[in-house]
Design an enzyme around this catalytic site. Structure first.
Site, PDB file in Angstrom:
ATOM      1  N   ASP A   1       0.802  -1.199  -0.019  1.00 51.78           N
ATOM      2  CA  ASP A   1      -0.231  -0.052   0.000  1.00 51.78           C
ATOM      3  C   ASP A   1       0.806   1.430   0.012  1.00 51.78           C
ATOM      4  O   ASP A   1       0.334   2.339   0.044  1.00 51.78           O
ATOM      5  CB  ASP A   1      -0.869   0.047   1.161  1.00 51.78           C
ATOM      6  CG  ASP A   1      -2.285  -0.885   1.060  1.00 51.78           C
ATOM      7  OD1 ASP A   1      -2.474  -1.039  -0.108  1.00 51.78           O
ATOM      8  OD2 ASP A   1      -2.587  -1.414   1.934  1.00 51.78           O
TER       9      ASP A   1
ATOM     10  N   ASP B   1      -5.899  -3.984  -6.340  1.00 52.13           N
ATOM     11  CA  ASP B   1      -5.687  -2.563  -5.736  1.00 52.13           C
ATOM     12  C   ASP B   1      -4.195  -2.292  -5.891  1.00 52.13           C
ATOM     13  O   ASP B   1      -3.755  -0.945  -6.307  1.00 52.13           O
ATOM     14  CB  ASP B   1      -5.865  -2.448  -4.254  1.00 52.13           C
ATOM     15  CG  ASP B   1      -7.218  -3.418  -3.768  1.00 52.13           C
ATOM     16  OD1 ASP B   1      -7.252  -4.391  -4.335  1.00 52.13           O
ATOM     17  OD2 ASP B   1      -7.621  -3.116  -2.842  1.00 52.13           O
TER      18      ASP B   1
END
Ligand code: GLY
Length: 405
Positions: A122, A183
């Site tokens: 992330d 993602d």
């Protein structure tokens, strides 16, 4: 009922001031609304005992609540870059130096991420939304260094045997192999940027390899995507596609498809390879074909309780932003279509159904975070706000004949 009273009935602005002379939504009113909500949020954060804690970031406002639930910016809190990013975008719109000062303080509390080993993938969300926008708007060389260092950290998760970045090192056993989630496509932008701005050129190769392998394995023949692709850790063979946050292994999780549209648009921007432009149009078209009337998807396109299933406004905001960029790369006809669809999404998000207004301090209502875990369902979530204000700014730039980002 005529068109005007229908639009008024669903809360769409129909005043002349809200549209351009070409009749397209003018984003200024919504951007001003975002600025008012930013100030309401700053007010809440200042009310903390001892004043604002710049290490705690707004994350969500659950259904029926009015104030942000904040989370400490730790390595495992993937959303910490969005609030600083919202502040940078608001500063870009208003030029308000007080907002810039807040953006700097929140951004700088994430510096530690450039100094520690990678926890997971992330890092692009975390650092490029915060430092990336900060550097774009201020040129602060210290910010550049943080981005370059973090890009190197993210690259440590790249596994050449597979050709993608390992998204969740902690879940290799759980998935039975190297896992890459859709993602992860969003994190590639930081790698490309670093390669173009003094970082290792290999970072761009890693990003393109990741995109390539993802394009090959992460989609079904109809261009809908799996949330998770699992690969053999040793020989890189694709083992299976499955879900984590979607309804089922065979369903189209709305935000996963949104990340794919956004991510492959960026990969085309960075590589200029037509294969990605062709591909991303297919990925976008299957999403657009299956949207409900108000252009805001249900949290999963295959949720069994449609039309009663919760929506995901965050997916709509991500896709609106991506389509505005994509509209500038495709044929004039397709570009007009994508721009119209993006504006339709922003118009819908701008209605009283989706804007929080007096209900809470966020920009938007009705996002869904992790439905299978019963987490953040029908909530205001910070990343919806981030992509909403980004999309509004992109539309404004386009209307002024400027590049979209
Ligand atoms: N990156 C996690 C999500 O989209 O919810």
């Amino acid at each position: 009922m005529n068109a005007r009273s229908f639009l008024a009935g669903i809360g769409l602005c129909v005043c002349a001031a809200c549209t351009t002379s070409q009749g397209e939504l003018s984003p200024d009113e919504a951007l001003d609304y975002c600025d008012r909500q930013v100030h309401r949020t700053l007010e809440q954060l200042q009310q903390t005992e001892g004043g604002t804690d710049y290490t705690r970031m707004p994350r969500n406002i659950l259904k029926g609540e009015t104030d942000w639930n904040c989370r400490k910016a730790t390595q495992d809190e993937w959303c910490s870059g969005f609030w600083p990013g919202v502040l940078w975008y608001d500063y870009e719109h208003t030029g308000d130096e007080a907002v810039r000062a807040e953006a700097e303080r929140f951004t700088e509390s994430l510096q530690f991420l450039s100094e520690v080993p990678a926890f997971d993938h992330d890092l692009g969300f975390l650092i490029f939304c915060s430092y990336g926008n900060g550097y774009r708007l201020t040129g602060n060389p210290a910010y550049k260094q943080v981005i370059l260092n973090t890009a190197d950290t993210l690259a440590t998760l790249y596994r050449p045997a597979v050709g993608t970045i390992l998204s969740w090192p902690r879940n290799v056993q759980m998935f039975g192999g190297h896992n890459t989630i859709m993602d992860n496509m969003i994190n590639l932008e930081m790698l490309y940027w670093a390669a173009r701005n003094g970082g290792d050129k290999r970072l761009a190769e890693i990003a393109t390899s990741h995109a390539d392998v993802t394009m090959r394995h992460h989609f079904r023949p109809d261009y809908t995507s799996y949330h998770v692709a699992v690969y053999d850790t040793l020989n890189g063979d694709f083992l299976r596609g499955c879900t984590h946050q979607g309804f089922s292994d065979a369903s189209m999780w709305a935000r996963g498809q949104a990340w794919a549209i956004y991510g492959f648009t960026v990969v085309y921007r960075e590589t200029h390879l037509p294969v990605y432009l062709d591909f991303v149009q297919q990925v976008a078209d299957v999403y657009l074909d299956r949207l409900p009337e108000d252009a805001v998807p249900y949290w999963d396109f295959d949720a069994p309780d449609i039309p009663d299933a919760p929506r995901d406004a965050s997916a709509a905001a991500v896709v609106a932003s991506a389509l505005l960029e994509l509209s500038t790369y495709v044929s004039a006809e397709k570009g007009a279509h994508y721009r119209k669809e993006a504006v339709r999404m922003l118009e819908s998000l701008g209605t009283e159904r989706y804007q929080s207004r007096e209900q809470n301090r966020a920009f938007l209502l009705h996002s869904t975070g992790h439905y299978p875990a019963n987490s953040e369902i029908d909530a205001s979530i910070i990343y919806a706000d981030y992509y909403y204000i980004e999309a509004l700014l992109r539309l404004k730039r386009l209307q002024h004949g400027k590049p979209v980002f």
